[in-house]
Write an enzyme that holds these catalytic residues in place. Structure first.
Site, PDB file in Angstrom:
ATOM      1  N   LYS A  51       9.778 -39.160   0.217  1.00 47.94           N
ATOM      2  CA  LYS A  51       8.518 -39.475   0.860  1.00 47.94           C
ATOM      3  C   LYS A  51       8.384 -38.850   2.385  1.00 47.94           C
ATOM      4  O   LYS A  51       9.161 -38.362   2.988  1.00 47.94           O
ATOM      5  CB  LYS A  51       9.237 -41.693   1.235  1.00 47.94           C
ATOM      6  N   TYR A 258       9.096 -30.894  36.065  1.00 49.48           N
ATOM      7  CA  TYR A 258       8.573 -31.629  36.469  1.00 49.48           C
ATOM      8  C   TYR A 258      10.154 -32.237  37.084  1.00 49.48           C
ATOM      9  O   TYR A 258      11.408 -32.256  36.364  1.00 49.48           O
ATOM     10  CB  TYR A 258       8.203 -32.946  35.253  1.00 49.48           C
TER      11      TYR A 258
HETATM   12  C1  LIG Z   1      14.769 -42.786   2.012  1.00 53.83           C
HETATM   13  C2  LIG Z   1      15.678 -43.809   0.623  1.00 53.83           C
HETATM   14  C3  LIG Z   1      16.334 -42.989   0.440  1.00 53.83           C
HETATM   15  C4  LIG Z   1      16.730 -42.103   0.470  1.00 53.83           C
HETATM   16  O1  LIG Z   1      17.719 -41.756   1.589  1.00 53.83           O
HETATM   17  P1  LIG Z   1      18.587 -41.307   2.358  1.00 53.83           P
HETATM   18  O2  LIG Z   1      19.196 -41.216   3.451  1.00 53.83           O
HETATM   19  O3  LIG Z   1      17.699 -39.939   3.466  1.00 53.83           O
HETATM   20  O4  LIG Z   1      19.297 -39.882   1.722  1.00 53.83           O
HETATM   21  C5  LIG Z   1      16.683 -43.620  -1.077  1.00 53.83           C
HETATM   22  N1  LIG Z   1      16.091 -44.907  -1.097  1.00 53.83           N
HETATM   23  C6  LIG Z   1      15.730 -46.073  -0.505  1.00 53.83           C
HETATM   24  C7  LIG Z   1      15.242 -46.690  -0.935  1.00 53.83           C
HETATM   25  C8  LIG Z   1      15.017 -44.908   0.962  1.00 53.83           C
HETATM   26  O5  LIG Z   1      14.534 -45.359   1.627  1.00 53.83           O
END
Ligand SMILES: *Cc1c(COP(=O)(O)O)cnc(C)c1O
Length: 360
Positions: A51, A258
Site C-alpha cells: 500500500k 534560519y
Molecule cells: C499496513 C497494514 C499491514 C502491514 O503492516 P506492517 O506493520 O507495515 O507490516 C497489514 N495489514 C493491514 C490491515 C494494514 O493496514
C-alpha cells in the site's frame, strides 16, 4: 538557488550528480521477505503489503520484483493502487484491497481481478449482489476499532463467509510483544473464525514476529520488507545520496540557517546540500542526532532543515565529496524517525518525488 533543483527532473545522475538519488535495493526487499517468511511454518504463506505506493518505494517495482521471485499475495489500501500492482505482477497473484469495496469499485475490482476485504455488512451485501461469482475476502474487527466487521455484524454472515478467499483482522499493538491487547485480539479473532474452514490472516510484520499462534494461514508483512522496525534484523533497503551545492567557511560565533539556530563553536566548514523538508526530510529531524556521511565519515546535520536545503558540518572531513549520504546501512529510516519523533513508516512514505530513483 540550486541549479540542480531546476534541472532535476530532466537529469539522470551520471557522473556529476545534480539531483539527490534514492537507491532502492529490491534484492534486500526480497531478502527481508525471505527472512520474515522463515519465521513461520512452511505451510504458512507470506504475502506482501504494498500500500501507499509500496511504502513510498513504488508499488509496481516492489510487487513486480517480489512476484517474479514467487510471492503470490499482495495487499493494497484502495482499488486504484491495486490496478498498478496488477499491471506489475501479471494475472496470477492475488491482490487484496484493505478498504474493501467503496461505492464505485465493483467494475474496477472485476476488470483488474482484485479481491476486496469487505469491511461492513453493506459492503458485503452489495459486492455479493453485484459480483456473485467474484472472489472476496472479509475483514473483521478484533479490537482495534478501525476497519472491519464487529462480531454482531459478522454473525448473520458467517454462513456466506464460508466462501471467502481469506478472512483477516489487524493487531493494534503487535510491535509491543507484551501488550495484553495482542492475546485479547488473538482470542477474539479465533472466536470469530474458528470452525469456518476459511484461510485466515492476522499478522502484519509485528504479528509475524509474535510467533506461531499469530500466523494462521497467511502473514502479511509490510514495513519489515522495507527494512523498518519492528523487524530488527531487516536489511537496509534504501540509500539516499544528496549532492553538495557549495561549501563555505563559517567563523567561530557566526550562525547558520534560519533563526540563526546553529552557532559555530569553532571555525568550521559547512556544506549545503540539495534536499530538504519538501523531499520528506522533515524539519523535526534537525535536532542534532542526524548525520550525513562523507565517504563514511559521519558529519552532523546542523541548523534548521530548509525546504530544499540542509546544512552539514564537514569541518572534520579533508575532502568533501560531491554527495553526502543521509540513509544507508548505518543510519536507517528508523534512526531518522527517532530523531524526528516519528516512525519509520512516516519517513519512508514521505520520501519525495524530487529524487532520482535507482532500482538495483
Ligand atoms: C499496513 C497494514 C499491514 C502491514 O503492516 P506492517 O506493520 O507495515 O507490516 C497489514 N495489514 C493491514 C490491515 C494494514 O493496514
Amino acid at each position: 538557488m540550486a541549479q540542480s533543483i531546476d534541472l532535476g527532473e530532466w537529469l539522470w545522475p551520471i557522473g556529476g550528480m545534480t539531483q539527490a538519488t534514492l537507491t532502492i535495493d529490491t534484492d534486500a526487499i526480497f531478502a527481508n521477505w525471505q527472512a520474515l517468511d522463515a519465521k513461520s511454518a512452511p505451510d504458512v504463506e507470506t504475502g506482501a503489503v504494498v500500500k501507499a505506493d509500496g511504502y513510498g518505494l513504488d508499488a509496481g517495482r516492489v510487487a513486480g520484483a517480489l512476484a517474479s521471485r514467487g510471492v503470490r499475495s499482495f495487499f493494497v489500501a484502495v482499488a486504484e493502487e491495486g490496478i498498478a500492482v496488477r499491471k506489475a505482477v501479471g494475472n496470477d497473484p492475488d491482490i487484496y484491497v484493505f478498504s474493501g469495496m467503496m461505492l464505485t469499485d465493483a467494475s474496477v475490482m472485476r476488470e483488474h481481478n482484485l479481491i476486496p476485504l469487505l469491511n461492513a455488512p453493506e459492503q458485503f451485501a452489495r459486492y455479493r449482489a453485484e459480483l456473485p461469482d467474484a472472489p472476496f475476502g472479509v475483514q473483521l474487527d478484533s479490537g482495534m476499532n478501525r476497519l472491519g466487521m464487529e462480531a454482531d455484524e459478522f454473525a448473520p454472515l458467517r454462513g456466506d463467509a464460508g466462501d471467502a478467499r481469506l478472512i483477516i483482522s489487524h493487531l493494534a499493538c503487535a510491535d509491543e510483544p507484551d501488550h495484553p491487547q495482542n492475546t485479547a485480539q488473538l482470542a477474539a479473532f479465533r472466536a470469530l473464525t474458528d470452525g469456518l474452514g476459511v484461510r485466515r490472516s492476522l499478522a502484519a510484520t509485528g504479528g509475524t514476529l509474535l510467533g506461531a499462534d499469530y500466523h494462521f494461514d497467511l502473514c502479511r508483512p509490510g514495513i519489515g520488507l522495507y527494512g523498518g522496525a519492528p523487524f530488527g534484523d531487516a536489511r537496509a533497503v534504501v540509500k539516499l545520496e544528496v549532492p553538495v551545492i557549495q561549501t563555505r567557511t563559517v567563523m567561530e560565533n557566526e550562525t547558520v540557517g534560519y533563526a540563526a539556530h546553529w552557532v559555530a563553536k569553532r571555525n568550521s566548514r559547512v556544506a549545503t546540500i540539495a534536499a530538504g523538508y519538501a523531499d520528506g526530510l522533515i524539519r523535526a529531524m534537525g535536532g542534532g542526532a542526524v548525520k550525513l556521511f562523507a565517504n563514511g565519515v559521519p558529519c552532523p546535520l546542523i541548523g534548521r532543515v530548509s525546504m530544499d536545503l540542509i546544512t552539514v558540518d564537514v569541518t572534520d572531513v579533508d575532502d568533501v565529496p560531491d554527495q553526502l549520504e543521509l540513509l544507508n546501512e548505518t543510519q536507517t529510516v528508523d534512526d531518522l524517525a527517532d530523531a524526528a519523533g516519528t516512525i519509520g513508516y512516516e519517513i519512508l512514505t514521505s520520501l519525495g518525488a524530487r529524487y532520482a530513483r535507482v532500482y538495483s
